[in-house]
Enzyme design. Structure first.
Site, PDB file in Angstrom:
ATOM      1  N   GLY A   1       7.873 -13.578 -57.861  1.00  0.00           N
ATOM      2  CA  GLY A   1       8.105 -15.003 -58.070  1.00  0.00           C
ATOM      3  C   GLY A   1       9.353 -15.456 -57.348  1.00  0.00           C
ATOM      4  O   GLY A   1      10.264 -14.655 -57.095  1.00  0.00           O
TER       5      GLY A   1
ATOM      6  N   HIS B   1      14.657 -21.281 -63.636  1.00  0.00           N
ATOM      7  CA  HIS B   1      15.408 -21.499 -62.393  1.00  0.00           C
ATOM      8  C   HIS B   1      15.497 -22.990 -62.061  1.00  0.00           C
ATOM      9  O   HIS B   1      16.486 -23.455 -61.512  1.00  0.00           O
ATOM     10  CB  HIS B   1      14.708 -20.796 -61.217  1.00  0.00           C
ATOM     11  CG  HIS B   1      15.120 -19.363 -61.032  1.00  0.00           C
ATOM     12  ND1 HIS B   1      16.424 -18.995 -60.777  1.00  0.00           N
ATOM     13  CD2 HIS B   1      14.400 -18.214 -61.014  1.00  0.00           C
ATOM     14  CE1 HIS B   1      16.490 -17.681 -60.629  1.00  0.00           C
ATOM     15  NE2 HIS B   1      15.276 -17.180 -60.777  1.00  0.00           N
TER      16      HIS B   1
ATOM     17  N   CYS C   1      15.282 -10.201 -60.699  1.00  0.00           N
ATOM     18  CA  CYS C   1      15.293 -11.498 -60.028  1.00  0.00           C
ATOM     19  C   CYS C   1      15.792 -11.263 -58.606  1.00  0.00           C
ATOM     20  O   CYS C   1      16.739 -10.490 -58.407  1.00  0.00           O
ATOM     21  CB  CYS C   1      16.240 -12.435 -60.780  1.00  0.00           C
ATOM     22  SG  CYS C   1      16.432 -14.059 -60.028  1.00  0.00           S
ATOM     23  N   LEU C   2      15.165 -11.924 -57.635  1.00  0.00           N
ATOM     24  CA  LEU C   2      15.572 -11.695 -56.241  1.00  0.00           C
ATOM     25  C   LEU C   2      17.011 -12.147 -55.981  1.00  0.00           C
ATOM     26  O   LEU C   2      17.626 -11.710 -55.019  1.00  0.00           O
ATOM     27  CB  LEU C   2      14.612 -12.402 -55.274  1.00  0.00           C
ATOM     28  CG  LEU C   2      13.192 -11.813 -55.220  1.00  0.00           C
ATOM     29  CD1 LEU C   2      12.325 -12.598 -54.235  1.00  0.00           C
ATOM     30  CD2 LEU C   2      13.215 -10.337 -54.827  1.00  0.00           C
TER      31      LEU C   2
ATOM     32  N   GLN D   1      16.389 -20.863 -55.263  1.00  0.00           N
ATOM     33  CA  GLN D   1      16.782 -19.548 -54.750  1.00  0.00           C
ATOM     34  C   GLN D   1      16.828 -19.496 -53.221  1.00  0.00           C
ATOM     35  O   GLN D   1      17.407 -18.582 -52.649  1.00  0.00           O
ATOM     36  CB  GLN D   1      15.833 -18.457 -55.262  1.00  0.00           C
ATOM     37  CG  GLN D   1      15.938 -18.224 -56.758  1.00  0.00           C
ATOM     38  CD  GLN D   1      15.009 -17.114 -57.193  1.00  0.00           C
ATOM     39  OE1 GLN D   1      13.838 -17.353 -57.444  1.00  0.00           O
ATOM     40  NE2 GLN D   1      15.515 -15.898 -57.255  1.00  0.00           N
TER      41      GLN D   1
ATOM     42  N   HIS E   1      10.451 -17.313 -66.517  1.00  0.00           N
ATOM     43  CA  HIS E   1      11.608 -16.967 -65.684  1.00  0.00           C
ATOM     44  C   HIS E   1      11.803 -18.010 -64.575  1.00  0.00           C
ATOM     45  O   HIS E   1      12.910 -18.522 -64.378  1.00  0.00           O
ATOM     46  CB  HIS E   1      11.386 -15.561 -65.100  1.00  0.00           C
ATOM     47  CG  HIS E   1      12.458 -15.096 -64.170  1.00  0.00           C
ATOM     48  ND1 HIS E   1      13.251 -14.000 -64.446  1.00  0.00           N
ATOM     49  CD2 HIS E   1      12.871 -15.563 -62.966  1.00  0.00           C
ATOM     50  CE1 HIS E   1      14.098 -13.825 -63.442  1.00  0.00           C
ATOM     51  NE2 HIS E   1      13.887 -14.762 -62.535  1.00  0.00           N
ATOM     52  N   GLU E   2      10.705 -18.331 -63.863  1.00  0.00           N
ATOM     53  CA  GLU E   2      10.818 -19.263 -62.732  1.00  0.00           C
ATOM     54  C   GLU E   2      11.073 -20.689 -63.207  1.00  0.00           C
ATOM     55  O   GLU E   2      11.822 -21.438 -62.580  1.00  0.00           O
ATOM     56  CB  GLU E   2       9.548 -19.221 -61.868  1.00  0.00           C
ATOM     57  CG  GLU E   2       9.215 -17.862 -61.271  1.00  0.00           C
ATOM     58  CD  GLU E   2      10.365 -17.226 -60.511  1.00  0.00           C
ATOM     59  OE1 GLU E   2      11.223 -17.953 -59.960  1.00  0.00           O
ATOM     60  OE2 GLU E   2      10.428 -15.985 -60.478  1.00  0.00           O
TER      61      GLU E   2
END
Ligand code: NI
Length: 195
Positions: free
Chosen positions: A46, A143, A93-94, A51, A139-140
């Protein structure tokens, strides 16, 4: 398509609430494809627009595993309209390379969003049937509100230590989410398991 740079924890864009997408234009569609390419290039499941430094209400997902295939998904102007239950979720997470910690999430949710053609869609998922998808959406979604997975940690000091080891800034205490509702449900779920 082009691969974009993923910002790391500490960058202010990750704490900035994303703006609504007014029109799903060709420019927005290109950003979505670039986000997909960036997600795949980094082996992520994701990625949210903040990000890649774009403070817009968009995220992409690909929750395929060895056992279940999903299409690549895009969520524009998403809103969680219903959520219930609680579960523990092991997440990364990236924007936090090599950091994986347990956090608290809801076990079921309904999300409304626009697709790549600007059409309204609605989806209901639960952690039993679609474990990764259910947790990844939450999670996304966070963000887009400037909230990060470390704001729900179960092991506060352990997580802080991992962040330190990876050269990332510490947990921001003031950003910790109030998870009293999730805690009560998690206690109940744990008690049920012991029985
Ligand atoms: Ni993330």
């Amino acid at each position: 398509m082009s691969k974009l740079n993923v910002v790391k924890y500490g960058h202010p864009v990750l704490r900035t609430p994303a703006k609504r997408v007014l029109k799903v234009s060709a420019k927005i569609q290109k950003l979505v494809f670039d986000m997909m390419e960036t997600m795949y290039a980094n082996n992520g499941c994701g990625l949210a627009a903040p990000q890649v430094g774009e403070s817009l209400s968009i995220f992409v997902l690909d929750c395929s595993s060895e056992t279940k295939k999903y299409p690549a998904m895009v969520f524009i102007n998403p809103k969680i309209v219903k959520s219930k239950g609680a579960c523990k979720s092991h997440e990364g997470c990236l924007s936090f390379p090599e950091v994986f910690v347990d956090v608290k999430r809801h076990a079921e949710l309904t999300i409304r969003y626009q697709d790549l053609k600007g059409r309204q869609q609605e989806m209901t998922v639960n952690v039993k049937d679609d474990p990764l998808l259910c947790r990844a959406i939450q999670h996304e979604m966070d963000h887009l509100n400037g909230i990060l997975f470390i704001d729900y940690v179960i092991d506060y000091y352990g997580t802080d230590e991992i962040l330190r080891q990876k050269g990332l800034p510490p947990i921001e205490k003031a950003k910790q989410q109030d998870t009293a509702d999730l805690d009560a449900l998690l206690d109940f779920a744990t008690a049920e398991t012991i029985k």
